[in-house]
Design a protein around this motif. Structure first.
Motif, short mmCIF file in Angstrom:
data_model
loop_
_atom_site.label_atom_id
_atom_site.label_comp_id
_atom_site.label_asym_id
_atom_site.label_seq_id
_atom_site.Cartn_x
_atom_site.Cartn_y
_atom_site.Cartn_z
N VAL A 75 0.85 -1.19 0.00
CA VAL A 75 0.00 0.00 0.00
C VAL A 75 0.88 1.24 0.00
CG1 VAL A 75 -1.68 1.32 1.35
CG2 VAL A 75 -1.89 -1.17 1.19
N ASN A 76 0.48 2.24 -0.79
CA ASN A 76 1.22 3.49 -0.83
C ASN A 76 0.25 4.67 -0.79
OD1 ASN A 76 2.28 5.76 -3.05
ND2 ASN A 76 3.79 5.16 -1.54
N GLY A 77 0.63 5.71 -0.06
CA GLY A 77 -0.18 6.92 -0.01
C GLY A 77 0.70 8.15 0.11
N ASN A 78 0.13 9.31 -0.17
CA ASN A 78 0.91 10.55 -0.04
C ASN A 78 0.00 11.74 0.22
OD1 ASN A 78 0.75 10.19 -3.35
ND2 ASN A 78 0.41 12.29 -2.68
N ILE A 79 0.59 12.76 0.80
CA ILE A 79 -0.05 14.07 0.88
C ILE A 79 1.01 15.14 0.66
CG2 ILE A 79 0.06 13.91 3.41
CD1 ILE A 79 -2.18 15.99 3.51
N TYR A 80 0.78 15.93 -0.39
CA TYR A 80 1.62 17.10 -0.67
C TYR A 80 0.71 18.31 -0.58
CZ TYR A 80 4.94 13.72 -2.55
OH TYR A 80 5.80 12.66 -2.70
N ARG A 81 1.02 19.22 0.31
CA ARG A 81 0.16 20.37 0.55
C ARG A 81 1.00 21.59 0.91
NH1 ARG A 81 -3.18 20.92 5.72
NH2 ARG A 81 -2.40 23.03 5.42
N GLY A 82 0.32 22.72 1.08
CA GLY A 82 1.00 23.92 1.53
C GLY A 82 1.08 23.97 3.05
N ASP A 83 1.63 25.05 3.54
CA ASP A 83 1.84 25.21 4.98
C ASP A 83 0.51 25.42 5.70
OD1 ASP A 83 3.24 25.37 7.32
OD2 ASP A 83 4.14 27.34 6.93
N TRP A 84 0.56 25.38 7.01
CA TRP A 84 -0.62 25.51 7.85
C TRP A 84 -1.24 26.91 7.74
CZ3 TRP A 84 -1.28 20.74 8.54
CH2 TRP A 84 -0.27 19.88 8.95
N TYR A 85 -2.48 27.00 8.15
CA TYR A 85 -3.22 28.26 8.15
C TYR A 85 -2.47 29.30 8.99
CZ TYR A 85 -7.28 31.39 8.78
OH TYR A 85 -8.13 32.46 8.81
N ALA A 86 -2.07 30.38 8.37
CA ALA A 86 -1.17 31.35 9.01
C ALA A 86 -1.83 32.13 10.15
CB ALA A 86 -0.64 32.32 7.96
N LYS A 87 -3.18 32.23 10.11
CA LYS A 87 -3.87 33.04 11.12
C LYS A 87 -4.39 32.20 12.28
CE LYS A 87 -5.27 36.62 7.83
NZ LYS A 87 -6.41 37.36 7.22
N SER A 88 -3.87 30.99 12.44
CA SER A 88 -4.29 30.15 13.55
C SER A 88 -3.92 30.79 14.88
CB SER A 88 -3.63 28.76 13.45
OG SER A 88 -4.11 28.05 12.34
N TRP A 89 -4.63 30.36 15.93
CA TRP A 89 -4.37 30.84 17.29
C TRP A 89 -2.90 30.68 17.66
CZ3 TRP A 89 -3.35 27.58 21.75
CH2 TRP A 89 -3.35 28.30 22.97
N ARG A 90 -2.39 31.67 18.36
CA ARG A 90 -0.99 31.65 18.76
C ARG A 90 -0.86 31.33 20.25
NH1 ARG A 90 2.83 33.69 15.26
NH2 ARG A 90 1.93 34.21 13.22
N THR B 63 3.35 31.82 19.26
CA THR B 63 3.65 31.05 18.06
C THR B 63 2.41 30.31 17.57
OG1 THR B 63 5.90 30.70 18.90
CG2 THR B 63 5.18 29.26 17.11
N ASN B 64 2.23 30.25 16.26
CA ASN B 64 1.17 29.44 15.67
C ASN B 64 1.23 28.05 16.30
OD1 ASN B 64 -0.30 27.66 13.91
ND2 ASN B 64 -0.04 29.09 12.23
N TRP B 65 0.11 27.61 16.88
CA TRP B 65 0.14 26.37 17.67
C TRP B 65 0.53 25.15 16.86
CZ3 TRP B 65 -2.99 22.19 16.62
CH2 TRP B 65 -4.13 22.41 15.83
N ARG B 66 0.32 25.17 15.55
CA ARG B 66 0.68 24.02 14.72
C ARG B 66 2.19 23.87 14.52
NH1 ARG B 66 -4.33 25.67 12.45
NH2 ARG B 66 -5.83 23.95 12.26
N LEU B 67 2.95 24.86 14.93
CA LEU B 67 4.40 24.81 14.75
C LEU B 67 5.12 24.25 15.97
CD1 LEU B 67 5.02 28.28 13.03
CD2 LEU B 67 4.10 26.17 12.06
N LEU B 68 4.38 23.96 17.04
CA LEU B 68 4.97 23.50 18.29
C LEU B 68 4.56 22.06 18.59
CD1 LEU B 68 4.22 26.69 20.42
CD2 LEU B 68 6.42 26.04 19.42
N THR B 69 5.50 21.26 19.02
CA THR B 69 5.23 19.86 19.33
C THR B 69 4.25 19.73 20.49
OG1 THR B 69 7.42 19.23 18.54
CG2 THR B 69 6.28 17.67 19.97
N HIS B 70 4.39 20.55 21.50
CA HIS B 70 3.52 20.45 22.68
C HIS B 70 2.06 20.66 22.33
CE1 HIS B 70 1.80 21.05 26.63
NE2 HIS B 70 1.48 22.31 26.33
#
Length: 383
Positions: free
Chosen positions: A171-186, A196-203
């Motif tokens: 089985v093979n799959g992929n996702i190629y997309r752009g960066d996360w929504y820039a106006k997300s909660w910080r 910091t945009n919450w999607r950029l932090l591991t926590h």
């Protein structure tokens, strides 16, 4: 991994429920960008009414309230919402990932059914807390992995279960997309005191693979229908470097039944066009793949013409006619039909807490493998 016939067919046919005397009263916790899409879908379903919203960000909650089209009760604190709204039938959790567990457990403990956005949690221990709270309080816990309700993927799984390509082996799959929504909660990280945009932090995000790749990984994991043995991943930050979460990864998963699964993920692949999200399943009698045509899959067999199969499902025009994201909207629409069914009948959801936990565990193992640069096993994380 097993599903009963009723739940599988619900995903396949999305039987519309008749509007009953009592509408199901919902509260939404988290009113950022993703919740706005949820609200538009909910407005197309007569079973529900949105009676309350909670979010500490005024501009987000005000916009969400305007979309509801009535006057829901507004709260900056979800705990106050749960304390004051005594007759809720369900809470929809659409907060940043790291808050899913606490909000869900609180709602379940107040005796309210929950549909939590994916990933259900950022750790296996938090997922276990959520599952235990649902069981203790006798309430529904459904996870928002809406791709399992998408007609395209339901058809794909159905064809595999029918043996149309023989035994699936690779089985093979992929996702190629752009960066996360820039106006997300910080989120203000206490380590750096930087918002910091919450999607950029591991926590706060858990991992990039949890935030989006989890959909494709979960669907293919569902299709394989076996236990994971080992995971190996390589990835990091080649382009989007000023962040903790990765911008690309390549993953190899070995299953106990011998199936091999490879998956490619990239956040700087926004120019991939129609091949941005493709899946290929190689079986002993043929190959099944998603196509660049909307809601169609193809089956290829040696010496035969390719078979193009229409997987489109019905839905209200408010959902199917949207210019952007009709596949996602249709899946979200059908997951809400399933949520209404579970609330009314007590039937366990197709995407239960246990299903959600397996999805995050695969993502966490991939993250662990690429960070530690080693092959990991299913038992490298808690049960």
């Amino acid at each position: 991994m097993s599903t009963n016939r009723r739940s599988f067919l619900l995903g396949a046919t999305a039987t519309t429920f008749s509007a009953q005397t009592k509408k199901l009263r919902l509260a939404i916790v988290g009113t950022g960008h993703r919740s706005w899409a949820h609200i538009e879908v909910l407005k197309a379903i007569p079973d529900f009414e949105i009676v309350a919203l909670a979010d500490p960000t005024p501009e987000n909650i005000d916009h969400a309230a305007s979309l509801v089209g009535r006057k829901p009760a507004l709260y900056s604190d979800y705990k106050k919402l749960l304390a004051e709204q005594k007759d809720l039938d369900g809470v929809i959790v659409i907060t940043p990932n790291f808050l899913h567990a606490d909000v869900t457990v609180a709602a379940l403990s107040h005796g309210v059914n929950v549909l939590s956005e994916k990933p259900m949690a950022t750790s296996v221990s938090d997922a276990n807390r959520m599952i235990a709270a649902a069981a203790k309080n006798g309430k529904i816990l459904q996870i928002g992995q809406q791709s399992r309700y998408n007609p395209l993927y339901v058809k794909m799984v159905q064809l595999v279960r029918e043996g149309r390509i023989g035994d699936v082996e690779f089985v093979n799959g992929n996702i190629y997309r752009g960066d996360w929504y820039a106006k997300s909660w910080r989120y203000t990280d206490p380590k750096t005191n930087v918002a910091t945009n919450w999607r950029l932090l591991t926590h706060t995000a858990g991992s990039s693979l949890m935030e989006d790749g989890i959909h494709e990984i979960d669907v293919l994991h569902w299709t394989i229908n076996a236990k994971v043995a080992r995971v190996y991943a390589s990835g990091g930050n080649n382009v989007l470097k000023q962040r903790e979460t990765i911008d690309h990864a390549g993953i190899v998963i070995d299953y106990e039944n011998g199936v091999k699964f490879t998956f490619n993920f990239c956040l700087y692949g926004q120019s991939a066009g129609p091949v941005a999200r493709l899946m290929v399943l190689a079986g002993t009698k043929g190959i099944l793949e998603t196509t660049t045509e909307l809601n169609k899959v193809s089956i290829w067999k040696q010496g035969a013409k390719p078979e193009l199969i229409d997987a489109a499902g019905s839905g209200p025009s408010a959902i199917t006619a949207r210019e952007s994201g009709p596949d996602q909207d249709t899946g979200t629409y059908r997951e809400y039909l399933a949520f209404a069914n579970s609330i009314r009948t007590g039937e366990k959801p197709l995407v239960s807490g246990e299903v959600g936990k397996e999805a995050i565990k695969i993502s966490l193992l991939a993250e662990k493998s690429l960070r530690e640069r080693r092959i990991v096993t299913w038992n490298d994380l808690p049960a």
